[in-house]
Design an enzyme around this catalytic site. Structure first.
Site, PDB file in Angstrom:
ATOM      1  N   GLY A   1       0.703  -1.184   0.003  1.00  0.00           N
ATOM      2  CA  GLY A   1      -0.049  -0.076   0.106  1.00  0.00           C
ATOM      3  C   GLY A   1       0.855   1.122  -0.121  1.00  0.00           C
ATOM      4  O   GLY A   1       2.103   1.291  -0.175  1.00  0.00           O
ATOM      5  N   ASN A   2       0.426   2.364   0.395  1.00  0.00           N
ATOM      6  CA  ASN A   2       0.872   3.756   0.361  1.00  0.00           C
ATOM      7  C   ASN A   2       0.260   4.459   1.534  1.00  0.00           C
ATOM      8  O   ASN A   2      -0.585   4.202   2.023  1.00  0.00           O
ATOM      9  CB  ASN A   2       0.850   4.317  -1.050  1.00  0.00           C
TER      10      ASN A   2
END
Ligand code: PMT
Length: 206
Positions: free
Chosen positions: A16-17
């Site tokens: 993810g980020n």
């Protein structure tokens, strides 16, 4: 769109980020305040959108792509503020992956490029570009290359880093048009920046 997509690796982990969704929510909020009928496709939002905005919650890039595909044909403008994963794991494990297993990855669809390709006449497509490049000229060059590649009408270029862009309350942006020319620059709260972006969007829709 707002937030950051997550690509599951196994039942407990994902790629993810650090996007919180704040910038996209600010845009949705500002548009709703101006009387627009707003649908926000939100990926793993860490902030809340106001009740004036219809929110479709998604997790992965494929889910975001599918929601955008459903909504986009009926709207005047699409603004892609979500931080979208370019790749996802080829296989998602049913049980927790052991350390020694490294999987392959496959490319996710480029939602923005597809929107630009399939836009109807008069529809406005706005992309974002998140870059860590410290040098202003090099940053602008990356933004210009990105808008040429993606084909959107406008591109909101923001520098990101450990303390910039992702998750913060403030932002600093340069808005580029299709020719790579600077339309305007804005700094301040994400709400202030959202309003300036919407001024440019509204001017072009009119
Ligand atoms: O959410 P916040 O914490 O407020 O942070 C805001 C932000 C920094 C996330 C936001 O301002 C921002 O920059 N969003 C775009 C992040 C991003 O994914 O940039 P990119 O340069 O990787 O992608 C370029 C554009 O293509 C983006 O509009 C993205 O939505 C889109 N994209 C990317 C990959 C993909 N497979 N499909 C896409 O449509």
């Amino acid at each position: 769109t707002a937030g950051g997509t997550r690509e599951a690796l196994d039942p407990v982990r994902y790629l993810g980020n650090r996007s919180s969704g704040k910038q996209g929510i600010a845009l949705a909020t500002a548009a709703a305040k101006r009387g627009a009928d707003v649908t926000l496709v939100g990926a793993n939002l860490e902030a809340e959108a106001p009740s004036s905005v219809r929110v479709l919650h998604v997790g992965s890039t494929l889910e975001l792509a599918s929601a955008v595909q459903d909504v986009a044909p009926g709207v005047d403008a699409v603004i892609m503020a979500a931080a979208v994963a370019d790749y996802r794991p080829e296989f998602v494990a049913d049980s927790k992956i052991k350390k020694e297993v490294a999987g392959d990855r496959v490319r996710n669809p480029d939602i923005l490029a597809r929107l630009a390709e399939t836009r109807r006449p008069g529809q406005l497509i706005v992309g974002f570009a998140a870059e860590t490049e410290p040098d202003r000229d090099a940053l602008l060059a990356l933004g210009r290359a990105k808008i040429a590649r993606k084909g959107s009408d406008l591109l909101v270029l923001n520098r990101v880093g450990w303390r910039e862009g992702f998750g913060t309350d403030d932002n600093s942006i340069v808005l580029l048009d299709r020719l790579g020319d600077i339309v305007m620059e804005a700094s301040g709260s994400k709400q202030t920046v959202a309003d300036r972006i919407l001024d440019a969007v509204v001017a072009r829709l009119a």
